[in-house]
Scaffold this motif. Structure first.
Motif, mmCIF file in Angstrom:
data_model
loop_
_atom_site.group_PDB
_atom_site.id
_atom_site.type_symbol
_atom_site.label_atom_id
_atom_site.label_comp_id
_atom_site.label_asym_id
_atom_site.label_seq_id
_atom_site.Cartn_x
_atom_site.Cartn_y
_atom_site.Cartn_z
ATOM 1 N N PHE A 20 0.794 -1.220 0.000
ATOM 2 C CA PHE A 20 0.000 0.000 0.000
ATOM 3 C C PHE A 20 0.833 1.279 0.000
ATOM 4 O O PHE A 20 0.375 2.313 -0.454
ATOM 5 N N THR A 22 3.421 4.006 2.388
ATOM 6 C CA THR A 22 3.212 4.723 3.649
ATOM 7 C C THR A 22 2.229 5.871 3.500
ATOM 8 O O THR A 22 1.467 6.167 4.412
ATOM 9 N N LYS A 23 2.216 6.522 2.340
ATOM 10 C CA LYS A 23 1.296 7.656 2.158
ATOM 11 C C LYS A 23 -0.150 7.181 2.177
ATOM 12 O O LYS A 23 -1.017 7.802 2.796
ATOM 13 N N LYS A 24 -0.432 6.093 1.510
ATOM 14 C CA LYS A 24 -1.795 5.545 1.479
ATOM 15 C C LYS A 24 -2.219 5.101 2.876
ATOM 16 O O LYS A 24 -3.350 5.355 3.292
ATOM 17 N N LEU A 25 -1.311 4.466 3.618
ATOM 18 C CA LEU A 25 -1.638 4.024 4.975
ATOM 19 C C LEU A 25 -1.886 5.223 5.891
ATOM 20 O O LEU A 25 -2.759 5.181 6.757
ATOM 21 N N LYS A 26 -1.115 6.307 5.692
ATOM 22 C CA LYS A 26 -1.326 7.507 6.501
ATOM 23 C C LYS A 26 -2.696 8.108 6.222
ATOM 24 O O LYS A 26 -3.411 8.511 7.140
ATOM 25 N N ASN A 27 -3.076 8.166 4.947
ATOM 26 C CA ASN A 27 -4.396 8.692 4.588
ATOM 27 C C ASN A 27 -5.517 7.842 5.164
ATOM 28 O O ASN A 27 -6.524 8.369 5.630
ATOM 29 N N ILE A 28 -5.345 6.543 5.128
ATOM 30 C CA ILE A 28 -6.352 5.641 5.700
ATOM 31 C C ILE A 28 -6.460 5.867 7.202
ATOM 32 O O ILE A 28 -7.557 5.909 7.757
ATOM 33 N N ASP A 31 -8.325 9.160 7.844
ATOM 34 C CA ASP A 31 -9.749 8.997 7.574
ATOM 35 C C ASP A 31 -10.435 8.209 8.685
ATOM 36 O O ASP A 31 -11.536 8.555 9.125
#
Length: 78
Positions: A20, A22-28, A31
């Motif tokens: 995924f 790190t940026k996608k995990l941070k956004n998740i 949210d």
């Protein structure tokens, strides 16, 4: 055999980060945190006085029902 050791969990975490990013995990995470905060705020607002104000969905459905309802009186034949 049934439980995972810390090394198993670290390998799973590494694979998730690689898939995924790190940026996608941070956004998740942001949210999810915002959703939890909104839920808690909604629960606090809901416990103040629920009898005095109906929920928005109830008002909308009641208005829709009022438009579709025809009020008539039945008369008996003599």
């Amino acid at each position: 055999m049934g439980s995972f050791s810390i090394w198993h969990w670290l390998i799973v975490l590494l694979i998730v980060v690689l898939v995924f990013g790190t940026k996608k995990l941070k956004n998740i995470g942001n949210d999810l945190g915002g959703a939890v905060k909104g839920f808690k705020d909604g629960m606090k607002e809901g416990t103040t006085d629920p009898a005095s104000t109906p929920a928005a969905g109830q008002v909308a459905s009641q208005q829709a029902a009022d438009k579709a309802t025809i009020d008539v009186e039945a008369k008996q034949k003599s």
